[in-house]
Design a protein around this motif. Structure first.
Motif, PDB file in Angstrom:
ATOM      1  N   TYR A 156      -7.418   8.101  -6.279  1.00  0.00           N
ATOM      2  CA  TYR A 156      -6.652   7.427  -5.230  1.00  0.00           C
ATOM      3  C   TYR A 156      -5.767   8.407  -4.468  1.00  0.00           C
ATOM      4  O   TYR A 156      -5.166   8.056  -3.466  1.00  0.00           O
ATOM      5  CB  TYR A 156      -5.860   6.260  -5.828  1.00  0.00           C
ATOM      6  CG  TYR A 156      -6.809   5.275  -6.483  1.00  0.00           C
ATOM      7  CD1 TYR A 156      -7.739   4.582  -5.704  1.00  0.00           C
ATOM      8  CD2 TYR A 156      -6.831   5.083  -7.855  1.00  0.00           C
ATOM      9  CE1 TYR A 156      -8.646   3.718  -6.278  1.00  0.00           C
ATOM     10  CE2 TYR A 156      -7.728   4.214  -8.445  1.00  0.00           C
ATOM     11  CZ  TYR A 156      -8.645   3.531  -7.650  1.00  0.00           C
ATOM     12  OH  TYR A 156      -9.546   2.681  -8.214  1.00  0.00           O
ATOM     13  N   ALA A 175       1.946   1.688  -3.473  1.00  0.00           N
ATOM     14  CA  ALA A 175       0.833   2.222  -4.267  1.00  0.00           C
ATOM     15  C   ALA A 175       0.769   3.736  -4.090  1.00  0.00           C
ATOM     16  O   ALA A 175       0.578   4.485  -5.045  1.00  0.00           O
ATOM     17  CB  ALA A 175      -0.480   1.572  -3.850  1.00  0.00           C
ATOM     18  N   ASN A 177       1.359   6.605  -6.896  1.00  0.00           N
ATOM     19  CA  ASN A 177       0.323   7.602  -7.127  1.00  0.00           C
ATOM     20  C   ASN A 177       0.893   9.020  -7.154  1.00  0.00           C
ATOM     21  O   ASN A 177       0.513   9.836  -7.982  1.00  0.00           O
ATOM     22  CB  ASN A 177      -0.749   7.444  -6.042  1.00  0.00           C
ATOM     23  CG  ASN A 177      -1.901   8.408  -6.224  1.00  0.00           C
ATOM     24  OD1 ASN A 177      -2.012   9.383  -5.501  1.00  0.00           O
ATOM     25  ND2 ASN A 177      -2.735   8.136  -7.212  1.00  0.00           N
ATOM     26  N   ASP A 221       0.819  -1.211   0.000  1.00  0.00           N
ATOM     27  CA  ASP A 221       0.000   0.000   0.000  1.00  0.00           C
ATOM     28  C   ASP A 221       0.852   1.260   0.000  1.00  0.00           C
ATOM     29  O   ASP A 221       0.503   2.249  -0.633  1.00  0.00           O
ATOM     30  CB  ASP A 221      -0.962  -0.002   1.200  1.00  0.00           C
ATOM     31  CG  ASP A 221      -2.114  -0.967   0.989  1.00  0.00           C
ATOM     32  OD1 ASP A 221      -2.232  -1.506  -0.144  1.00  0.00           O
ATOM     33  OD2 ASP A 221      -2.897  -1.191   1.928  1.00  0.00           O
ATOM     34  N   LYS A 261      -4.245  -0.361  -9.708  1.00  0.00           N
ATOM     35  CA  LYS A 261      -3.170  -0.505  -8.724  1.00  0.00           C
ATOM     36  C   LYS A 261      -1.929   0.269  -9.163  1.00  0.00           C
ATOM     37  O   LYS A 261      -1.277   0.934  -8.356  1.00  0.00           O
ATOM     38  CB  LYS A 261      -2.840  -1.977  -8.521  1.00  0.00           C
ATOM     39  CG  LYS A 261      -3.930  -2.708  -7.752  1.00  0.00           C
ATOM     40  CD  LYS A 261      -3.461  -4.074  -7.350  1.00  0.00           C
ATOM     41  CE  LYS A 261      -4.009  -4.433  -5.997  1.00  0.00           C
ATOM     42  NZ  LYS A 261      -3.366  -5.644  -5.469  1.00  0.00           N
ATOM     43  N   ILE A 300      -9.500  -1.386  -3.948  1.00  0.00           N
ATOM     44  CA  ILE A 300     -10.013  -2.394  -4.885  1.00  0.00           C
ATOM     45  C   ILE A 300     -11.051  -3.272  -4.185  1.00  0.00           C
ATOM     46  O   ILE A 300     -12.137  -3.531  -4.714  1.00  0.00           O
ATOM     47  CB  ILE A 300      -8.849  -3.267  -5.415  1.00  0.00           C
ATOM     48  CG1 ILE A 300      -7.793  -2.404  -6.089  1.00  0.00           C
ATOM     49  CG2 ILE A 300      -9.368  -4.348  -6.332  1.00  0.00           C
ATOM     50  CD1 ILE A 300      -8.243  -1.755  -7.372  1.00  0.00           C
ATOM     51  N   GLY A 348      -2.151   3.770  -8.299  1.00  0.00           N
ATOM     52  CA  GLY A 348      -2.132   4.154  -6.892  1.00  0.00           C
ATOM     53  C   GLY A 348      -3.244   3.584  -6.022  1.00  0.00           C
ATOM     54  O   GLY A 348      -3.356   3.960  -4.859  1.00  0.00           O
ATOM     55  N   ALA A 349      -4.083   2.679  -6.575  1.00  0.00           N
ATOM     56  CA  ALA A 349      -5.137   2.087  -5.744  1.00  0.00           C
ATOM     57  C   ALA A 349      -4.515   1.163  -4.708  1.00  0.00           C
ATOM     58  O   ALA A 349      -3.652   0.349  -5.033  1.00  0.00           O
ATOM     59  CB  ALA A 349      -6.116   1.307  -6.610  1.00  0.00           C
ATOM     60  N   LYS A 350      -4.944   1.314  -3.456  1.00  0.00           N
ATOM     61  CA  LYS A 350      -4.480   0.411  -2.414  1.00  0.00           C
ATOM     62  C   LYS A 350      -5.370  -0.827  -2.417  1.00  0.00           C
ATOM     63  O   LYS A 350      -6.450  -0.823  -3.021  1.00  0.00           O
ATOM     64  CB  LYS A 350      -4.551   1.104  -1.060  1.00  0.00           C
ATOM     65  CG  LYS A 350      -3.654   2.327  -0.995  1.00  0.00           C
ATOM     66  CD  LYS A 350      -3.630   2.875   0.424  1.00  0.00           C
ATOM     67  CE  LYS A 350      -2.717   4.083   0.518  1.00  0.00           C
ATOM     68  NZ  LYS A 350      -3.123   5.211  -0.344  1.00  0.00           N
ATOM     69  N   GLN A 351      -4.919  -1.864  -1.684  1.00  0.00           N
ATOM     70  CA  GLN A 351      -5.711  -3.100  -1.652  1.00  0.00           C
ATOM     71  C   GLN A 351      -7.135  -2.815  -1.211  1.00  0.00           C
ATOM     72  O   GLN A 351      -8.092  -3.333  -1.770  1.00  0.00           O
ATOM     73  CB  GLN A 351      -5.071  -4.106  -0.689  1.00  0.00           C
ATOM     74  CG  GLN A 351      -3.711  -4.536  -1.152  1.00  0.00           C
ATOM     75  CD  GLN A 351      -3.362  -5.937  -0.695  1.00  0.00           C
ATOM     76  OE1 GLN A 351      -4.228  -6.705  -0.296  1.00  0.00           O
ATOM     77  NE2 GLN A 351      -2.092  -6.273  -0.751  1.00  0.00           N
ATOM     78  N   ARG A 352      -7.272  -1.958  -0.181  1.00  0.00           N
ATOM     79  CA  ARG A 352      -8.628  -1.731   0.327  1.00  0.00           C
ATOM     80  C   ARG A 352      -9.486  -0.954  -0.675  1.00  0.00           C
ATOM     81  O   ARG A 352     -10.698  -1.132  -0.718  1.00  0.00           O
ATOM     82  CB  ARG A 352      -8.594  -1.028   1.683  1.00  0.00           C
ATOM     83  CG  ARG A 352      -8.051   0.365   1.668  1.00  0.00           C
ATOM     84  CD  ARG A 352      -8.415   1.106   2.961  1.00  0.00           C
ATOM     85  NE  ARG A 352      -7.816   2.432   2.936  1.00  0.00           N
ATOM     86  CZ  ARG A 352      -6.558   2.696   3.289  1.00  0.00           C
ATOM     87  NH1 ARG A 352      -5.766   1.716   3.699  1.00  0.00           N
ATOM     88  NH2 ARG A 352      -6.081   3.918   3.211  1.00  0.00           N
TER      89      ARG A 352
END
Ligand SMILES: Nc1ncnc2c1ncn2[C@@H]1O[C@H](COP(=O)(O)OP(=O)(O)O)[C@@H](O)[C@H]1O
Ligand SMILES: [Mg+2]
Lengths: 224, 396
Positions: free
Chosen positions: A114, A82, A86, A79, B310, B319, B313-317
């Motif tokens: 995001y 990510a 971003n 994360d 992803k 998605i 920049g999408a985090k796991q949560r």
């Protein structure tokens, strides 16, 4: 060294699948400074995309270290990576990778979602980015209503909308005719002159001549 | 992207895939519709019966043959052992505190001139029957004690009997044939309607002694006991039980007060509701599996999209939430359609049967369909969240 944005030391990548292992990158040492325009060239299978994935924090090296903007990224979690992607990296892919049935402005807005930016501000920024790539008239168009060159410009707008330090482009002109390809390269040059670090992968020597620095890969090694 | 934006995006993709979305949520729609419809039917039945019983007045008790309720139930069909002497004993014993009235019942064909009325309910009742059971005599009169004791063949008829045999003309003074024996019509009872297809007006009341003699009936179907005071009901029930218990065993008869009858009905309808609810819950679970199936297909179809998100920049949560909210939007939409359909259907059916839409069934079935959405949406959502971005981007 304060100008360095990317620093790879002794990076190697081994793909391991069942009983076959394949070394795609061998002891890569590479430093790229802020504001550079770099072309990575090499034959198909030479490891360009592998390197690009590592630079873009989509994949991790098997060994060696990678510092992005002074931060060692080896131990960071999914994360966090990510989040860095971003904020600091814009991607442009060979096959555009736009969402179908989704307007240009919404496609460009994706990274801003995001980043936690409100719908209103996203729309303003996304329209601004589309104007920068000359698509101010096409904000509402869906990908299937745009030419290949226009789709790639939408993808570039998406890459730059969050104002990243680095824009990584993996064969961005590979699916385009030479005229649209040249236009795309011009856009990258303009972005570079505004201060973005551009790293562009290509196997077309003609495209590479526009870059200020050329790095050649052969069988996973930097040869020039 | 905040919650409402994800819901809006999900709705957009649901609408762009109309047929597939409809098939996906069909199970949920059917489940919710049936919960609402079935519970509204059962509650309607319950409130109808409750009204009927309460209409009789809370002082009324029924003595019926056999054992009803309690932990021990008799095996097989019990012989009816209630006889006229029991009613006479009760009458004498409870004099001054309650009225007692016995009833025998038989189904017979009624005839008048060329007309027939098949399957009419013939009640042999005592002269004090109208005192205990509120019936409305709309023309003529009820019979009296001396007519009953004298074995007079007189009859009071219901609205259906009247329309079947007399086609709107006055039946008073006419002679109606009850299973081969002629009775003179002296009164008419006003219409009472029908319950679940059983016509309450296809009835004829005749004096109990005449009925007993004609049909050879020596067993009673019901003895009504009406307490003079509502507070006396429990006491009279005890005294009547003690008295009947001298001659009969406790499996031979039951005395039901209105309160107990309502309780029994409540028990029966609860069991019915739970059984029907269980069936509906199964269809909701099947519906949930449908949603899981389509969400898994959707995750596979959109592998590249997930990889792209992803990379951007999408985090796991992010998605996971996106796919979970999509599953919830689907099941919620199914729930809403099911609620609308359930309400419409129970209103339509309510024109023929009593239905009562219950808010708890709407809340429960909607809640359950959302729960199903969460439970069956989690697995696909987690699968999507765990996808490796490069693998996903490279997916063809
Ligand atoms: N996931 C993978 N598993 C195994 N081998 C891979 C994988 N990805 C790439 N390779 C191999 O690594 C080499 C370099 O691939 P790549 O970086 O895509 O090259 P390029 O982009 O220069 O064409 C190729 O021989 C390729 O087959
Ligand atoms: Mg490649």
């Amino acid at each position: 060294m304060k100008n360095s944005i990317i620093k790879l030391s002794h990076v190697s990548k081994i793909y391991q699948s069942e009983n076959i292992s394949f070394q795609a990158l061998k002891d890569i040492n590479l430093q790229i400074n802020k504001g550079e325009f770099v072309a990575i060239i090499g034959a198909s299978g030479s490891g360009k995309s592998t390197l690009m994935n590592i630079l873009g924090l989509l994949d991790k090296p098997t060994s060696g270290s990678y510092e992005l903007d002074g931060l060692s990224v080896a131990r960071l979690g999914q994360d966090t990576l990510a989040n860095i992607r971003n904020k600091k990296i814009g991607f442009v892919f060979q096959n555009f990778n736009l969402l179908p049935r989704t307007s240009a402005v919404e496609n460009v807005s994706l990274p801003l979602i995001y980043a936690g930016i409100s719908k209103k501000d996203r729309d303003i920024k996304a329209k601004g980015a589309l104007e920068q790539v000359g698509l101010g008239e096409k904000v509402g168009s869906h990908p299937n209503q745009l030419s290949g060159g226009q789709q790639q410009r939408v993808a570039i707008a998406r890459a730059l909308v969050n104002n990243p330090e680095v824009i990584l482009a993996d064969e961005p002109t590979g699916n385009l005719d030479s005229k649209s390809g040249t236009e795309i390269v011009r856009i990258f040059q303009r972005l570079n002159s505004k201060g973005h670090t551009i790293i562009i992968i290509t196997h077309e020597p003609e495209i590479a001549t526009h870059a200020k620095r050329i790095i050649k890969l052969k069988d996973g090694e930097i040869v020039k | 992207m905040n919650f409402t934006e994800v819901v809006a995006a999900s709705l957009k993709s649901i609408v762009s895939n109309r047929l597939r979305s409809f098939l996906t949520i069909l199970g949920i729609v059917i489940g919710v519709t049936s919960v609402i419809l079935l519970t509204s039917l059962v509650s309607g039945l319950k409130s109808y019966i409750t009204d009927q019983i309460q209409g009789l007045g809370s002082n009324l008790m029924f003595v019926i043959p056999g054992r009803v309720g309690g932990s021990r139930s008799p095996g097989g069909i019990q012989a009816n052992r209630l006889v006229m002497q029991d009613a006479i004993n009760l009458t004498n014993k409870l004099k001054g505190s309650a009225d007692v009235s016995a009833v025998v019942q038989k189904t017979a064909t009624l005839k008048y001139s060329a007309k027939n009325d098949k399957g009419a309910a013939v009640f042999g009742v005592q002269a004090n029957y109208p005192k205990l059971i509120s019936i409305k005599i709309i023309s003529g009169r009820f019979f009296n004690e001396s007519e009953a004791q004298g074995g007079k063949r007189v009859a009071i008829i219901g609205a259906t009997v009247k329309s079947n045999l007399f086609a709107g003309g006055s039946p008073l003074g006419k002679s109606v044939d009850v299973a081969g024996v002629k009775y003179s019509v002296i009164g008419e009872v006003g219409p009472r309607g029908s319950t679940f297809g059983v016509d309450m007006d296809n009835t004829i009341l005749i004096p109990l002694p005449a009925a007993t003699r004609q049909f050879g009936l020596d067993r009673l179907n019901t003895i009504y006991i009406s307490a003079f005071k509502a507070e006396g009901v429990k006491d009279i029930q005890n005294r009547a039980t003690a008295l009947l218990g001298k001659r009969l065993s406790e499996d031979d008869f039951s005395i039901l007060t209105q309160e107990q009858t309502l309780q029994t009905i409540s028990q029966i309808t609860s069991v019915l509701t739970i059984a029907l609810g269980g069936i509906a819950a199964i269809s909701l679970i099947v519906g949930g599996i449908g949603i899981m199936n389509i969400m898994l297909v959707s995750v596979t179809e959109r592998t590249r999209e997930i990889g792209l998100r992803k990379a951007l920049g999408a985090k796991q949560r992010d998605i996971r939430n996106q796919f979970l909210i999509e599953a919830l939007t689907l099941s919620g939409l199914g729930g809403i359609i099911g609620i609308v359909l359930g309400i419409v259907l129970s209103l339509v059916i309510g024109r023929f049967f009593t239905t009562a839409i219950t808010w708890w069934s709407i809340a429960l079935s909607f809640g359950f369909s959302m729960l199903v959405g969460v439970i069956f949406g989690v697995a696909p959502a987690i699968r999507a969240a765990k996808l490796d971005p490069i693998q996903a981007l490279r997916y063809e």
